[in-house]
Design an enzyme around this catalytic site. Structure first.
Site, mmCIF file in Angstrom:
data_model
loop_
_atom_site.group_PDB
_atom_site.id
_atom_site.type_symbol
_atom_site.label_atom_id
_atom_site.label_comp_id
_atom_site.label_asym_id
_atom_site.label_seq_id
_atom_site.Cartn_x
_atom_site.Cartn_y
_atom_site.Cartn_z
ATOM 1 N N ASP A 177 -38.704 30.302 41.168
ATOM 2 C CA ASP A 177 -37.781 29.944 40.090
ATOM 3 C C ASP A 177 -36.624 30.926 40.014
ATOM 4 O OD1 ASP A 177 -39.783 28.161 39.712
ATOM 5 O OD2 ASP A 177 -40.438 28.919 37.763
ATOM 6 N N ALA B 134 -40.448 22.731 29.991
ATOM 7 C CA ALA B 134 -40.434 21.448 30.697
ATOM 8 C C ALA B 134 -40.517 21.631 32.202
ATOM 9 C CB ALA B 134 -39.179 20.667 30.330
ATOM 10 N N GLY B 135 -40.690 22.879 32.645
ATOM 11 C CA GLY B 135 -40.826 23.103 34.079
ATOM 12 C C GLY B 135 -39.504 23.112 34.823
#
Ligand code: A2G
EC number: 2.7.1.6
Length: 390
Positions: free
Chosen positions: A175, A126-127
Site C-alpha cells: 500500500d 474500505a481497503g
C-alpha cells in the site's frame, strides 16, 4: 481532487494566518489489480495509484506543537514534537504521529511544530489504503519542510515501518509503495522481497476499472490478517525440510511448491501456501498478457485470483463474493475480484465503458438483494503518487 481554495479557507478558519504561507501536498489511495496477500510473503504485487486520496495542508508554527485537524473526523488534537507516543484515543492522529516518530528516529529535525489539516477522499476501512495515504503524504510533507531529499522508495519503507511498529499493524509494503510511487496510467509491478519495481503502462482502451465498495467494514480483519501471516510462516517452517534456505513463500515457484507441498501436514496451511505461490504466478502471467494487450486473459486471471482468495486463502466473505458474482454476470465485464486485505472493503472489475451504467444498476441491485447493503461505485483512472501541489 479536492477544491484547494475551499480547503485553504478551512485551514485559515482553523489556524488563522495568510493563505500564501500554506503548503499543500497530496497522496493517492491505491487499488491492487492482482497479487493479493503476496507482499508479506516476498512475492509480486500489481497495484496502481488512484486519482483521489489525502490532501494535506501544512504551515510551520512558532512553538513546538503539532496541531492536527481533519475535514473527515471531528477529533482534533495537539501534541508536542518532544512527546510523540501512541495513544489509542488519538485514533486517526496516530498515523501522522507514527511518521513523526519514525522520522525523528532517523534524525530528522524541524525548527518548529506545524499546523496540519488533512482532507481524505477515500472511504475509511474500505481497503483503498486511506491509512497509507495519510502516512505517505505526512512523510513527504515533513521531509520537504525539513529540506531533506525525498526518495519515494524510502518514503514507502518508513511509512510501512511506522504502521508496523507505531500502529502495530503487521502489513506488507504494497500500500505504502503504491501510494508513494504511483504514476499516471501505469500500474506498478513490485517485487516485495527485493523492492525492485517496474512501471507498466496500463492501457485498457474501452475497458475501465470500476471499484465497488461493499460498505462492509473490515471488522475483525486485523486478527485474521495476522492469522494468515502466521499460517504462511508455518508453511515456510515445514518446507524448510526440502529448502533449507527458504525464508519466504515467494521464493518458491509453482513447480518447486508442488514437489514439496506434501511436507506441509496441515491441510489449511497447505491451502494458504498454495494460494500465495499460485497468486504470484498469476501476477507474472498478467504482465505477459497485458504486454500482448490480451485483456480477456487478464480478466480471467483476475477471476482466478478472487476464486483462490475465496477457496484457498478464505479472506473474501459473503459480501465480496456476492458483489463479484453479480459483477461477473453483467455482459461487458472481463473480470472481477476483491482488492486489498479482504473480509469486506472493495472489489475491482474490468468493465466495457458502454456497460458501466448497466453494471452499476445490476450489480447494485443484485448485491442489495443478496446482502441488504447498498453498494457504491467509483469508475477510476490511474493517478500519480505523492506530490506537492502548487
Ligand atoms: O492487505 C492490506 O492492504 C495490507 N495493508 C497490504 O500490505 C497487503 O497485504 C494487502 C493484501 O494483499 C494493510 O493492512 C495496511
Amino acid at each position: 481532487m479536492a477544491n484547494l481554495q475551499q480547503l485553504k479557507q478551512q485551514f485559515i478558519a482553523l489556524f488563522g494566518g495568510a493563505e500564501d504561507t500554506i503548503r499543500v501536498f497530496h497522496a493517492p489511495g491505491r487499488v491492487n489489480l492482482i497479487g493479493e496477500h503476496t507482499d508479506y510473503n516476498g512475492g509480486y504485487v500489481f497495484p496502481a495509484a488512484l486519482t483521489f486520496g489525502t490532501t494535506l495542508l501544512l504551515r510551520p508554527r512558532t512553538d513546538d506543537q503539532l496541531a492536527f485537524a481533519s475535514t473527515n473526523f471531528e477529533l482534533r488534537g495537539e501534541v508536542s514534537l518532544s512527546s510523540i507516543v501512541y495513544d489509542k484515543k488519538d485514533d486517526w492522529m496516530n498515523y501522522p504521529k507514527g511518521i513523526v516518530n519514525e522520522l525523528q528516529q532517523r534524525g530528522v529535525k524541524w525548527d518548529s511544530g506545524f499546523d496540519l489539516l488533512y482532507h481524505g477522499e477515500i472511504p475509511n476501512g474500505a481497503g483503498l489504503s486511506s491509512s497509507a495515504s495519510i502516512e505517505v503524504v505526512t512523510a513527504f510533507a515533513l521531509l520537504s519542510v525539513a529540506g531533506q531529499p525525498i526518495d519515494t522508495v524510502e518514503n514507502a519503507k518508513l511509512a510501512q515501518r511506522s504502521e508496523n511498529e507505531f500502529n502495530g499493524v503487521k502489513c506488507g509494503i504494497m500500500d505504502q509503495f503504491a501510494v508513494a510511487n504511483g504514476r499516471k496510467d501505469h500500474a506498478i509491478l513490485l517485487m516485495c522481497d527485493t523492492i525492485e519495481y517496474d512501471l507498466i503502462p496500463f492501457q485498457s482502451g474501452a475497458y475501465k476499472l470500476v471499484i465497488g465498495n461493499t460498505n462492509k467494514r473490515r471488522g475483525l480483519a486485523d486478527s485474521k490478517y495476522n492469522e494468515r501471516r502466521g499460517e504462511c510462516e508455518q508453511a515456510v517452517a515445514d518446507l524448510k525440510q526440502a529448502h533449507p534456505s527458504l525464508t519466504l513463500l515467494g521464493q518458491l515457484n509453482v513447480e518447486q511448491f508442488e514437489a514439496s507441498a506434501h511436507l506441509i501436514p496441515n491441510e489449511t496451511v497447505r491451502r494458504r501456501a498454495r494460494h500465495v505461490v499460485e497468486e504470484i504466478d498469476r501476477v507474472l502471467r498478467s504482465i505477459e498478457v497485458l504486454k500482448a494487450n490480451d485483456l480477456v486473459a487478464f480478466g480471467q486471471l483476475m477471476n482466478g485470483s478472487h476464486d483462490s482468495l475465496r477457496d484457498l486463502y478464505e479472506v473474501t466473505g459473503a459480501e465480496l463474493d456476492a458483489m463479484v458474482e453479480a459483477a461477473r454476470s453483467v455482459e461487458g465485464v472481463l473480470g472481477s475480484r476483491m482488492t486489498g486485505a479482504g473480509f469486506g472493503g472493495c472489489t475491482v472489475s474490468l468493465v466495457h465503458e458502454d456497460a458501466i451504467e448497466r453494471f452499476k444498476e445490476e450489480v447494485g441491485r443484485k448485491y442489495n438483494e443478496a446482502t441488504g447493503l447498498a453498494a457504491d461505485f467509483y469508475v477510476c483512472s490511474i493517478g500519480n503518487g505523492v506530490e506537492e501541489l502548487v
